[in-house]
Write a protein that holds these residues in place. Structure first.
Motif, PDB file in Angstrom:
ATOM      1  N   HIS A 164      46.430  51.172  37.714  1.00  0.00           N
ATOM      2  CA  HIS A 164      45.199  50.682  36.465  1.00  0.00           C
ATOM      3  C   HIS A 164      44.409  49.971  37.201  1.00  0.00           C
ATOM      4  CE1 HIS A 164      44.262  49.358  32.630  1.00  0.00           C
ATOM      5  NE2 HIS A 164      44.918  50.499  32.168  1.00  0.00           N
ATOM      6  N   ALA A 165      43.084  49.887  36.434  1.00  0.00           N
ATOM      7  CA  ALA A 165      41.946  49.210  36.919  1.00  0.00           C
ATOM      8  C   ALA A 165      41.902  47.783  37.156  1.00  0.00           C
ATOM      9  CB  ALA A 165      40.737  49.613  36.038  1.00  0.00           C
ATOM     10  N   LEU A 167      44.139  46.391  38.586  1.00  0.00           N
ATOM     11  CA  LEU A 167      44.744  45.636  39.805  1.00  0.00           C
ATOM     12  C   LEU A 167      43.614  45.413  41.065  1.00  0.00           C
ATOM     13  CD1 LEU A 167      47.689  47.947  40.206  1.00  0.00           C
ATOM     14  CD2 LEU A 167      47.571  45.535  40.186  1.00  0.00           C
ATOM     15  N   GLN A 168      42.306  46.145  40.490  1.00  0.00           N
ATOM     16  CA  GLN A 168      41.221  45.899  41.485  1.00  0.00           C
ATOM     17  C   GLN A 168      40.402  44.661  41.043  1.00  0.00           C
ATOM     18  OE1 GLN A 168      41.730  48.123  43.956  1.00  0.00           O
ATOM     19  NE2 GLN A 168      43.451  49.159  42.782  1.00  0.00           N
ATOM     20  N   VAL A 169      40.729  44.144  40.009  1.00  0.00           N
ATOM     21  CA  VAL A 169      39.806  42.963  39.656  1.00  0.00           C
ATOM     22  C   VAL A 169      40.096  41.714  40.669  1.00  0.00           C
ATOM     23  CG1 VAL A 169      38.932  41.447  37.885  1.00  0.00           C
ATOM     24  CG2 VAL A 169      39.728  43.833  37.372  1.00  0.00           C
ATOM     25  N   THR A 170      38.988  41.268  41.465  1.00  0.00           N
ATOM     26  CA  THR A 170      38.990  40.181  42.186  1.00  0.00           C
ATOM     27  C   THR A 170      37.970  39.232  41.948  1.00  0.00           C
ATOM     28  OG1 THR A 170      37.678  41.305  43.887  1.00  0.00           O
ATOM     29  CG2 THR A 170      40.169  41.535  43.880  1.00  0.00           C
ATOM     30  N   ASP A 171      37.144  39.470  41.087  1.00  0.00           N
ATOM     31  CA  ASP A 171      35.967  38.628  40.752  1.00  0.00           C
ATOM     32  C   ASP A 171      36.127  37.506  39.694  1.00  0.00           C
ATOM     33  OD1 ASP A 171      35.830  40.562  38.867  1.00  0.00           O
ATOM     34  OD2 ASP A 171      33.439  40.715  39.373  1.00  0.00           O
ATOM     35  N   THR A 191      44.526  37.865  36.768  1.00  0.00           N
ATOM     36  CA  THR A 191      44.498  38.729  37.697  1.00  0.00           C
ATOM     37  C   THR A 191      45.244  38.285  38.928  1.00  0.00           C
ATOM     38  OG1 THR A 191      42.583  37.543  38.529  1.00  0.00           O
ATOM     39  CG2 THR A 191      42.058  39.087  37.067  1.00  0.00           C
ATOM     40  N   THR A 224      49.500  49.066  44.361  1.00  0.00           N
ATOM     41  CA  THR A 224      49.062  50.128  43.648  1.00  0.00           C
ATOM     42  C   THR A 224      50.157  50.932  43.064  1.00  0.00           C
ATOM     43  OG1 THR A 224      48.764  51.613  45.539  1.00  0.00           O
ATOM     44  CG2 THR A 224      46.754  50.630  44.610  1.00  0.00           C
TER      45      THR A 224
END
Length: 247
Positions: A164-165, A167-171, A191, A224
């Protein structure tokens, strides 16, 4: 023990898992309060997570904690109206918080849809702002002493799902979730960078349907495919399992 080391503790059944985790948390809070105040804890939902809170409510150790020096947060929340029975907050209040000697200002739920908040992103932004208000200078979030997490049969934690998207949120410290494979489709979640900034992460997992993802998570599988594998605390990561989840 190295920082972030994964340690598995197996209990014979789900009831023992909930009871011992409750006692473990209460003792840990007392220990932490001897070192610093306030203490910050992130709660989880799910059947085992709520069972832990119910065990805390009835524990003779509960009064040993100075609850005025504890702040309670959530790892994720369903984007449902305040008071909805499916919200983690609602279930936590019924299991424990309504009878806990804790200032209302120390309880930090994720806000649901209502005046001024119409999307999960707006709720996430509000929660990130609240976290920042309790963070040390230069940090986005407070130093969470313990984050309690459940885990789904797909290996998800909080509302971070395989592939899912989110997981890529780092900001961002907190993110809105759309299209969740587990209903409801809209959610709000801490996050992965926020989770992994915690001093300790405790994954409280029960049931035979969790055995395969628990094994993958303990083995350090790719985030992932098994998000729980990425839930690693700065100081310690505890996998608290019942015998079925331990396989």
């Amino acid at each position: 023990m190295s920082a972030g080391a994964r340690v598995a503790v197996v209990h014979p059944d789900r009831e023992t898992l909930a009871r011992v985790t409750a006692a473990r948390l209460l003792v840990h809070l007392v220990d932490r309060q001897s070192l610093h105040r306030p203490v910050h804890v992130a709660l989880t939902g799910g059947s085992v997570g709520i069972a832990v809170l119910a065990e805390i409510a009835g524990s003779p150790l509960r009064p040993a904690v100075d609850w005025t020096g504890v702040h309670l947060w959530w790892g994720d929340e369903r984007f449902l109206p305040d008071g909805h029975p499916d919200r983690n907050e609602t279930q936590a209040r019924e299991a424990l918080l309504d009878e806990l000697e804790i200032p209302a200002a120390n309880v930090h739920p994720m806000v649901g849809p209502g005046p001024g908040v119409s999307t999960p992103e707006e709720s996430a932004a509000a929660y990130a702002s609240e976290l920042a208000q309790h963070a040390p200078e230069g940090a986005a979030v407070p130093a969470l002493d313990v984050v309690l997490l459940g885990m789904g049969p797909d290996g998800h934690v909080a509302s971070l799902f395989p592939g899912h998207a989110g997981l890529q949120v780092t900001d961002r410290a907190v993110a809105g979730v759309h299209g969740s494979p587990k209903p409801p489709s809209e959610r709000v979640t801490l996050t992965l960078p926020t989770l992994t900034a915690a001093r300790e992460i405790w994954l409280v997992v029960g049931g035979a349907d969790k055995a395969a993802p628990a094994a993958r998570g303990l083995a350090g599988d790719a985030v992932t495919t098994t998000p729980a594998a990425g839930a690693v605390g700065v100081e310690r990561t505890l996998w608290l399992l019942d015998a079925d989840a331990a396989g």
